[in-house]
Design a protein around this motif. Sequence first.
Motif, mmCIF file in Angstrom:
data_model
loop_
_atom_site.group_PDB
_atom_site.id
_atom_site.type_symbol
_atom_site.label_atom_id
_atom_site.label_comp_id
_atom_site.label_asym_id
_atom_site.label_seq_id
_atom_site.Cartn_x
_atom_site.Cartn_y
_atom_site.Cartn_z
ATOM 1 N N LEU A 3 0.818 -1.208 0.000
ATOM 2 C CA LEU A 3 0.000 0.000 0.000
ATOM 3 C C LEU A 3 0.856 1.264 0.000
ATOM 4 C CD1 LEU A 3 -2.869 -0.941 2.480
ATOM 5 C CD2 LEU A 3 -3.029 -0.659 0.018
ATOM 6 N N LYS A 4 2.067 1.163 0.566
ATOM 7 C CA LYS A 4 2.957 2.316 0.584
ATOM 8 C C LYS A 4 3.326 2.732 -0.838
ATOM 9 C CE LYS A 4 6.136 2.428 3.705
ATOM 10 N NZ LYS A 4 7.370 2.155 4.477
ATOM 11 N N ARG A 5 3.535 1.751 -1.720
ATOM 12 C CA ARG A 5 3.872 2.069 -3.110
ATOM 13 C C ARG A 5 2.689 2.718 -3.831
ATOM 14 N NH1 ARG A 5 6.273 -3.878 -3.538
ATOM 15 N NH2 ARG A 5 8.257 -3.516 -2.461
ATOM 16 N N ILE A 6 1.494 2.226 -3.532
ATOM 17 C CA ILE A 6 0.302 2.828 -4.145
ATOM 18 C C ILE A 6 0.155 4.275 -3.689
ATOM 19 C CG2 ILE A 6 -2.222 2.750 -4.259
ATOM 20 C CD1 ILE A 6 -2.067 -0.250 -4.055
ATOM 21 N N LYS A 7 0.357 4.506 -2.399
ATOM 22 C CA LYS A 7 0.234 5.860 -1.871
ATOM 23 C C LYS A 7 1.274 6.788 -2.502
ATOM 24 C CE LYS A 7 -0.003 8.468 2.446
ATOM 25 N NZ LYS A 7 0.014 8.392 3.932
ATOM 26 N N THR A 38 8.637 -0.509 -9.025
ATOM 27 C CA THR A 38 8.330 -1.812 -8.418
ATOM 28 C C THR A 38 6.841 -2.110 -8.502
ATOM 29 O OG1 THR A 38 10.189 -1.570 -6.876
ATOM 30 C CG2 THR A 38 8.505 -3.187 -6.308
ATOM 31 N N LEU A 39 6.016 -1.074 -8.287
ATOM 32 C CA LEU A 39 4.564 -1.247 -8.392
ATOM 33 C C LEU A 39 4.182 -1.639 -9.817
ATOM 34 C CD1 LEU A 39 1.745 -0.995 -7.099
ATOM 35 C CD2 LEU A 39 1.782 1.446 -7.688
ATOM 36 N N GLU A 40 4.823 -1.015 -10.808
ATOM 37 C CA GLU A 40 4.544 -1.337 -12.207
ATOM 38 C C GLU A 40 4.958 -2.774 -12.524
ATOM 39 O OE1 GLU A 40 4.867 2.923 -14.553
ATOM 40 O OE2 GLU A 40 6.740 1.926 -13.967
ATOM 41 N N VAL A 41 6.078 -3.223 -11.965
ATOM 42 C CA VAL A 41 6.526 -4.603 -12.176
ATOM 43 C C VAL A 41 5.531 -5.577 -11.552
ATOM 44 C CG1 VAL A 41 8.309 -6.292 -11.590
ATOM 45 C CG2 VAL A 41 8.969 -4.000 -12.365
ATOM 46 N N GLU A 42 5.049 -5.255 -10.346
ATOM 47 C CA GLU A 42 4.074 -6.123 -9.667
ATOM 48 C C GLU A 42 2.802 -6.276 -10.487
ATOM 49 O OE1 GLU A 42 3.499 -4.208 -5.933
ATOM 50 O OE2 GLU A 42 4.997 -5.435 -4.902
ATOM 51 N N LEU A 43 2.364 -5.159 -11.107
ATOM 52 C CA LEU A 43 1.117 -5.178 -11.872
ATOM 53 C C LEU A 43 1.329 -5.566 -13.327
ATOM 54 C CD1 LEU A 43 -0.511 -1.915 -10.430
ATOM 55 C CD2 LEU A 43 -1.114 -4.274 -9.883
#
Length: 291
Positions: A3-7, A38-43
Motif C-alpha cells: 500500500l505504501k507504493r500505491i500511496k 516496483t509497483l509497475e513490475v508487480e502489476l
Amino acid sequence: MNLKRIKTFMMVLDHKSFSTVATILNISQPAVSKQIKTLEVELGITLLVRETLEPTEAGRLVYQKGKHFLFDWEVLVEECRRLQGELTGVIKIGASTVPGTYIVPQLLRKFLDKHPNVDIQLSIHESDEINGLIKEGSIDIGFVGSEPIGEEIISHIVKNDHFILIGPNDSEKIFNLNSLKDLPFIFRTEKSGTWQGVVKSLSSMGISTNELQCIARVQSTEAVISMVEANLGYSVVSSIAATKAVKQGRIKLIQQLPYKRNFYLTYVQSKKIHPAIVSLVSICSEENVGE
C-alpha cells in the motif's frame, strides 16, 4: 501488494513532482521512482508517463482503486486503535498560526489531562497547506481558520471569531474606512486563512486590499501586532489574537469589522473513529469552545 507504493504513486500524480513527494516522505527522489517502478513490475503494466507525470489508463485505474484500498486500510487501523483501550502513541496535529497559538494549547492541555500517555506533535502551517497535509496523512488532525473543501474531509467548528482594525496607540479614530487607502498597511501572507478572511471582510465594505498601501507582508499575526505597536502602520487581525495586546496597551482597537469567521478541527473521513479525534471533538463540545 504494498500500500505504501500505491500511496507514493498517488502522491506523484497529485503533486506532479518526484522531488516534492520525496521531501514529504523524507526519502530520496530515486527511492520514490523505485517504488513506482516496483509497483509497475508487480502489476505488469506501465502506470506513469515519465515525461509528463500523467497517468496511463492503467494508472488512472490504480489511482481510483488506490483511494478505496487506502481508505479501507486506514479504517482498519483506527478500529484496531479503538480496541486498544488506553490511548497511546503519536498524534500529529497541524494548525494555522492563530489557532495554533491561541486555541490549540488550551485544548491540548485538557486532552493530555485525559490521555497522559499520548505523544503530541504540533506543527504550524499556512491554512491552505493543512488540507493537503491531512489528505497525504502527514498529519492526523488540522486546526484552521477557513473551512477545508473536499468530500473526504470532516470539519467541526471549535471557535467563532471576528476581525478588528488595529493601529498604533496614538491613532485617531477612523470614521470612514475609505481613509484606510491613505494609511500604511501591514499584510499577512496570501496563503494565510486570516488574511483570506480579511480580504473578504474589507471587500464586503467595498474596500479592495489592492487599493491599500502595503508596507510589509509578514507570516504571523504576532509579527503584525509588533509592527503596529512599533508605529509602522495599521492592519486588520483576528480578535482572538489581538485582545491581549489591546488590554496590555500595546496597540489600539480602532474598529470591529462586521465579517465573522470560524475556526475548524478537521480530519479525513477514514479517521472519524480515531480515539484522539473522538476525544478532542468531545472536549470542544464539553467546553462549549464554539460559543
